[in-house]
Write an enzyme that holds these catalytic residues in place. Structure first.
Site, short mmCIF file in Angstrom:
data_model
loop_
_atom_site.label_atom_id
_atom_site.label_comp_id
_atom_site.label_asym_id
_atom_site.label_seq_id
_atom_site.Cartn_x
_atom_site.Cartn_y
_atom_site.Cartn_z
N ASP A 126 37.45 115.98 -100.54
CA ASP A 126 38.46 114.93 -100.47
C ASP A 126 39.59 115.16 -101.47
O ASP A 126 40.71 114.76 -101.25
CB ASP A 126 37.81 113.56 -100.73
CG ASP A 126 36.96 113.13 -99.55
OD1 ASP A 126 37.41 113.35 -98.41
OD2 ASP A 126 35.84 112.62 -99.74
N ASN B 115 30.96 121.30 -102.19
CA ASN B 115 29.83 120.44 -101.83
C ASN B 115 28.74 121.29 -101.18
O ASN B 115 28.90 122.50 -101.01
CB ASN B 115 30.29 119.31 -100.90
CG ASN B 115 30.95 119.85 -99.66
OD1 ASN B 115 30.33 120.54 -98.86
ND2 ASN B 115 32.24 119.59 -99.51
O1 C5P Z 1 36.46 110.39 -93.86
P1 C5P Z 1 35.30 111.31 -93.71
O2 C5P Z 1 35.34 112.49 -94.70
O3 C5P Z 1 33.95 110.66 -93.68
O4 C5P Z 1 35.50 111.94 -92.24
C1 C5P Z 1 34.71 112.94 -91.76
C2 C5P Z 1 35.41 113.64 -90.63
O5 C5P Z 1 36.77 113.92 -90.96
C3 C5P Z 1 34.80 114.96 -90.31
O6 C5P Z 1 34.99 115.21 -88.94
C4 C5P Z 1 35.62 115.93 -91.16
O7 C5P Z 1 35.59 117.25 -90.67
C5 C5P Z 1 36.99 115.32 -91.09
N1 C5P Z 1 37.83 115.52 -92.30
C6 C5P Z 1 38.94 116.34 -92.26
N2 C5P Z 1 39.73 116.49 -93.36
C7 C5P Z 1 39.45 115.82 -94.51
C8 C5P Z 1 38.31 114.98 -94.57
C9 C5P Z 1 37.52 114.85 -93.45
O8 C5P Z 1 39.21 116.94 -91.22
N3 C5P Z 1 40.23 115.97 -95.57
#
Ligand code: C5P
Length: 374
Positions: free
Chosen positions: A245, A177
């Site tokens: 993700d 990304n």
């Molecule tokens: O669920 P989302 O991606 O919006 O969440 C964002 C937060 O979760 C950020 O703090 C990001 O660093 C963390 N995160 C993580 N591991 C993932 C996805 C998001 O630590 N696989």
């Protein structure tokens, strides 16, 4: 001052001695030098030992504990903090052997600066240039201030994730990304300025590692999770990374080939990556006292942030309102959501957001210490 044999090919002891106004030592077994000051005493007479420039060769010898010239002997004999300021060709800096040696030196308590990125004397471009003198001077001042540094977060350890992750499809392609890593790097910098011992677990970015911060470079989400685990325990965890993700379910050994037909459909199977923030928030043992996540939202910011706070088991969520032109820009508009409430911060630069957050963290720890003492 110690001049190595290789160093003497570039500068003469006379010019170094007259410019610094100091005696220049060169040989391990020189009778006059030993009569004036033994090499053990020499290595302990200073408050800080600075190796500048630190070559790949000298770092390799120091990492192995070799003592085959005056400089390496002094490094082995000293009981003072050591700062290495690397300068070398980019390929040498990125070589697995150098990476191994730098990791070993850091594990042994040596501070190894990140070299500057730019054009090199040999015509190549990349990381390996000697850091600019003001960066070196700043690092020297920081180390002279004491092993823990000064500031309200002295004695606290923080782990910060930053940047994107890269999920490989085959040896030449990946899913990723546009995260620049800027906000995460600024937070690591702000925490270090307040005296914290900071580990920055970073995906690939173009940014220089802030002074006083130890960086662990990773590519994939799984590697990021492993590096975070290896950096714990810590008092503070801040997940700023834009972790991909999903990752491809399989990684092809060889480069994937076209099938040849324009109408051919290629199916890509993805699996979910581990949620690093959630796994830290849910920890029973060794959970950091403060777990902070980031959230980019376009609507209903507070409600979504609060949901994320609960889902991921964090203490605070820093919610970016990305409905305007914040994304990729230098400024940020932030809503700090805690279990107690929400606070809207005015639009400000990413470095200011970082410092405000670091100060907020320091104030929280300060309050809890005062309360505990009462
Ligand atoms: O669920 P989302 O991606 O919006 O969440 C964002 C937060 O979760 C950020 O703090 C990001 O660093 C963390 N995160 C993580 N591991 C993932 C996805 C998001 O630590 N696989």
């Amino acid at each position: 001052m110690i001049l190595t044999r290789a160093g003497a090919e570039f500068v003469t002891p006379l010019s170094l001695g007259s410019l610094s106004g100091d005696k220049v030592y060169q040989e391990l077994f020189s009778l006059t030098d030993e009569a004036e000051m033994g090499h053990i005493e020499l290595s302990r007479s200073a408050d800080l030992v600075v190796v500048c420039p630190a070559t790949a060769d000298l770092m390799a010898r120091a990492a192995s504990g070799l003592a085959n010239d005056l400089a390496s002997t002094a490094l082995l004999a000293t009981d003072k903090p050591v700062l290495m300021v690397p300068a070398m060709n980019v390929r040498m800096w990125e070589h697995a052997a150098t990476k191994r040696n730098v990791a070993q030196l850091r594990a042994d308590g040596v501070t190894v600066m990140e070299p500057d990125v730019g054009p090199m004397a040999c015509g190549e471009f990349g990381a390996g240039r000697l850091p600019e003198p003001d960066r070196i001077a700043k690092e020297v001042r920081r180390l002279l201030a004491g092993p823990q540094g000064h500031g309200p977060l002295a004695g606290f350890r923080a782990v910060v994730t930053a940047g994107p992750t890269r999920e490989p499809l085959d040896p030449v392609r990946f899913i990723s990304n546009h995260s620049s890593g800027r906000q995460g790097y600024a937070i690591a910098d702000a925490l270090a300025r307040l005296g914290a011992d900071v580990r920055l677990v970073t995906g690939p970015t173009q940014l220089p590692v802030p002074d006083g911060v130890t960086a662990l470079r990773v590519e994939t989400a799984v590697e990021m999770q492993d590096a975070v685990k290896a950096s714990l325990p810590a008092d503070i965890f801040i997940g700023v990374a834009a972790v991909a993700d999903w990752r491809p379910a399989t990684r092809a050994q060889g480069k994937l080939k076209l099938k040849g037909g324009a109408d051919d459909k290629v199916a890509l199977q993805l699996v979910e990556n581990p949620d690093i923030l959630k796994s830290i928030g849910a920890k029973r043992k060794d959970r950091p006292r403060l777990v902070i996540g980031f959230a980019a939202e376009t609507s209903d910011v507070e409600r979504h942030a609060r949901g994320k706070l609960a889902r991921k088991g964090c203490d605070w969520i820093v919610a970016n309102d990305v409905s305007g032109d914040v994304m990729g820009g230098a400024d940020n508009e932030v809503l700090l959501v805690t279990k107690a409430g929400a606070e809207r911060w005015p639009r400000m630069g990413k470095a200011e957001v970082a410092m405000k957050l670091a100060e907020r963290i320091a104030a929280t720890f300060d309050d809890s210490q005062t309360n505990a003492a009462e």
